[in-house]
Every structure is written in C-alpha cells, then in structure tokens.
Design an enzyme around this catalytic site. Structure first.
Site, PDB file in Angstrom:
ATOM      1  N   HIS A   1     -10.780  -0.379  -5.198  1.00  0.00           N
ATOM      2  CA  HIS A   1     -11.955   0.467  -5.021  1.00  0.00           C
ATOM      3  C   HIS A   1     -13.201  -0.428  -5.036  1.00  0.00           C
ATOM      4  CE1 HIS A   1      -9.913   4.319  -5.321  1.00  0.00           C
ATOM      5  NE2 HIS A   1      -9.265   3.893  -6.389  1.00  0.00           N
TER       6      HIS A   1
ATOM      7  N   HIS B   1      -4.932   0.677  -0.175  1.00  0.00           N
ATOM      8  CA  HIS B   1      -3.732   0.799  -1.002  1.00  0.00           C
ATOM      9  C   HIS B   1      -2.599   0.046  -0.319  1.00  0.00           C
ATOM     10  CE1 HIS B   1       0.193   2.971  -0.848  1.00  0.00           C
ATOM     11  NE2 HIS B   1       0.138   2.816  -2.155  1.00  0.00           N
TER      12      HIS B   1
ATOM     13  N   VAL C   1       4.952  -2.071  -1.988  1.00  0.00           N
ATOM     14  CA  VAL C   1       6.278  -2.439  -1.500  1.00  0.00           C
ATOM     15  C   VAL C   1       7.232  -2.352  -2.682  1.00  0.00           C
ATOM     16  CG1 VAL C   1       5.748  -3.817   0.548  1.00  0.00           C
ATOM     17  CG2 VAL C   1       5.562  -4.880  -1.701  1.00  0.00           C
TER      18      VAL C   1
ATOM     19  N   HIS D   1      -4.259  20.919   1.804  1.00  0.00           N
ATOM     20  CA  HIS D   1      -5.242  21.920   1.386  1.00  0.00           C
ATOM     21  C   HIS D   1      -6.636  21.630   1.946  1.00  0.00           C
ATOM     22  CE1 HIS D   1      -5.492  18.647  -1.518  1.00  0.00           C
ATOM     23  NE2 HIS D   1      -6.665  19.093  -1.923  1.00  0.00           N
TER      24      HIS D   1
ATOM     25  N   GLY E   1       7.114   6.234 -17.158  1.00  0.00           N
ATOM     26  CA  GLY E   1       6.362   5.008 -16.911  1.00  0.00           C
ATOM     27  C   GLY E   1       5.106   4.917 -17.761  1.00  0.00           C
TER      28      GLY E   1
END
EC number: 1.3.3.3
Length: 302
Positions: free
Chosen positions: A96, A106, A109, A178, A262
């Site tokens: 960013h 972004h 892999v 949306h 995670g």
C-alpha cells in the site's frame, strides 16, 4: 508419490528475500522481521514495513504450515481429500504506497499438499496457485499495459492459452459482486494447478513469482514523484475501502488462514493502514477520480 516440498521451500524463501531487498532499496527503510510458529504445526516469517516514505504499509509474508485435516475452504471442492493431513506454503504480499498515484498491488504464489493416507492407499495430492494484480487509484493506461505485458510474457512459454485463461480468471476472482466492479485492473490468477506434473507446474509458478518486480517496480519509479494533496489522499482512502471489502468478504486466502488457525496479525497485514467509507457517493463526471471507473471492468489490455 511423495511431493518434493523442499524445492518449493527453497524457492519461496529466496523469493521473499529478493522482493524485500528491492522494496527496502526503493523505500530507504529496513523491513521488520517477525518469525512465528503455529501450535498445530509449522510457522513463517512476516517481513513488514509501516510508515515508510514510499510504502505506508508493505507486507511480504512466507508461511509453511501443517495440519491434521483439511479446513473447509480447501476441501469444499475436493471432498475425497477431506480428513487428510496437509501442508501449505507460499509467499503472499500486499503493498500500500503512500502516494495515491502509485498503485496498490498484490502477489501470491503457493503450494498445497494433501498427504497420502496413513493406510498407504493413495499418493500425495498437490496443487499450485497464485497470481498478481494491480489496483490503481489514478490509473495510467500505459502502466496497465506494461503490467499486463509482463504478466503475459511470464506465462507465454507454458502455452498460448495461459495468459487469456489466467487473465480472465483474475478478472472474475477479483470482482466485487455487491459493487458490480473489479477490484482493480487485474493481472493473473490461477489455482488447482497440477495436471501437467510437479516440475512443469512449479516452473510456471516460479515464472509468475519472478515477474512481480519487473511488472511493478517500473511503475513505482515512474509515479512516486507525482505531486498529490488532501483530495487525492481522501479518494485513495475511499477506494481502499473496496480493498477491505474484498479481502474480508471474498478472498479465499484470508478465509483459509482464519479457518486453519493461522496467525491473525499476518493474515490481516494485507489491509490498508487507513481506509474510509462514504454513503452513496460517486465522483463527479469529468473529474480525475471519475476516470478510474472506466477501468473497473474486464478489458483487454494487449
């Protein structure tokens, strides 16, 4: 068949190091290193930068985690593999930038392995996935075309069908239903890659990972000095809100990370440091901000 997972490990860790080195050189500040372990198995190394001159937030993450049973997000399309032990590893990153004229980007892999059943009745099952995409706020067509040209060239050696298929997959995946708009201007996205054998699939995945720096860094150097003010920062924050919406509602990587236990800090490092929402707002026609919306639909760039 046992998957040679050590080859992927060596590549992913070197890819993380190479990208961090290039980003540190561009920003001028060192990345923080945060290693972590996971109770059920495995761990990772999060490399991050916050408050830099160039990057307001940058995260380049490596993880190698193991589990006793596939989480729902991984087994939904593979019910025959439910209950198997598994391993997953890869590099995931989101950048960013501070300057609104430098696009957010972004790249990911990854390799996923469902281990052979303990009764010996079966083999390891693997699949690769990944891709990269670009999310500008004030887009330049020449920049978008450059990004897509590098993406095309990365997968061209593996077949003329790869870029059109992965480009379309990216447009479809990074689509906010949306909002009826794409998250950005696309790139490449692929998943479930295993049909052509481990070596060929690994080679393609490496080519996608290695194309990130030549696809993105020339855009950074070209746009990082563009003057901006409060208006551009406000619009950047508004559009970053769309990034948050996608990551929390649709992104399968975020869902997998949370479902598999995670590390929350690493999973949510992809979020922008500042974002905003406005009720029923659209930019005025003819303004630079309105030009972005012509890009938020699938288009052919080459």
């Amino acid at each position: 068949m046992s998957v040679p997972i050590s080859l992927a490990y060596d590549y992913f860790t070197s890819l993380q190091a190479n990208i961090v080195r290039a980003l540190e050189e561009a920003d001028g500040l060192p990345f923080r290193s945060d290693s972590w372990t996971r109770e059920e198995g495995g761990g990772g190394l999060s490399r991050l930068l916050e408050g830099g001159a160039l990057f307001e937030r940058a995260g380049v993450l490596f993880s190698h985690v193991r589990g006793r049973a596939l989480p729902p997000s991984a087994s939904a399309h593979r019910p025959d593999l439910a209950g198997r032990h598994w391993e997953a590893m890869g590099v995931s990153m989101v950048l960013h930038p501070r300057n609104p004229y430098v696009p957010t980007t972004h790249m990911n892999v990854r390799l996923f392995v469902a281990r052979a059943p303990e009764d010996g009745n079966g083999d390891d099952v693997f699949w690769f996935g990944g891709g990269l995409d670009l999310t500008p706020y004030y887009p330049f067509e020449e920049d978008v075309r450059h990004f897509h040209r590098i993406c095309h060239d990365a997968v061209a050696p593996f077949g003329d069908d790869k870029y059109p298929a992965y480009k379309k997959w990216c447009d479809q995946y990074f689509f906010l239903k949306h909002r009826n708009e794409t998250r950005g201007v696309g790139g490449l996205f692929f998943d479930d890659l295993n049909q052509e054998g481990f070596d060929d699939c690994f080679d393609l995945t490496r080519s996608v990972g290695d194309c990130f720096l030549p696809a993105y860094m020339p855009l950074v150097e070209k746009r990082r000095g563009t003057p901006y003010g409060e208006r551009e920062r406000d619009f950047q924050a508004y559009r970053r809100g769309r990034y948050v919406e996608f990551n929390l509602v649709f992104d399968r990587g975020t869902l997998f990370g949370l479902q598999s236990g995670g590390r929350t800090e690493s999973i949510l490092l992809s979020m922008p440091p500042l974002a905003s929402w406005r009720y029923d707002w659209r930019p005025e026609a003819g303004t630079p901000e309105a030009e972005l919306y012509d890009y938020l639909r699938p288009r052919e760039w080459l």
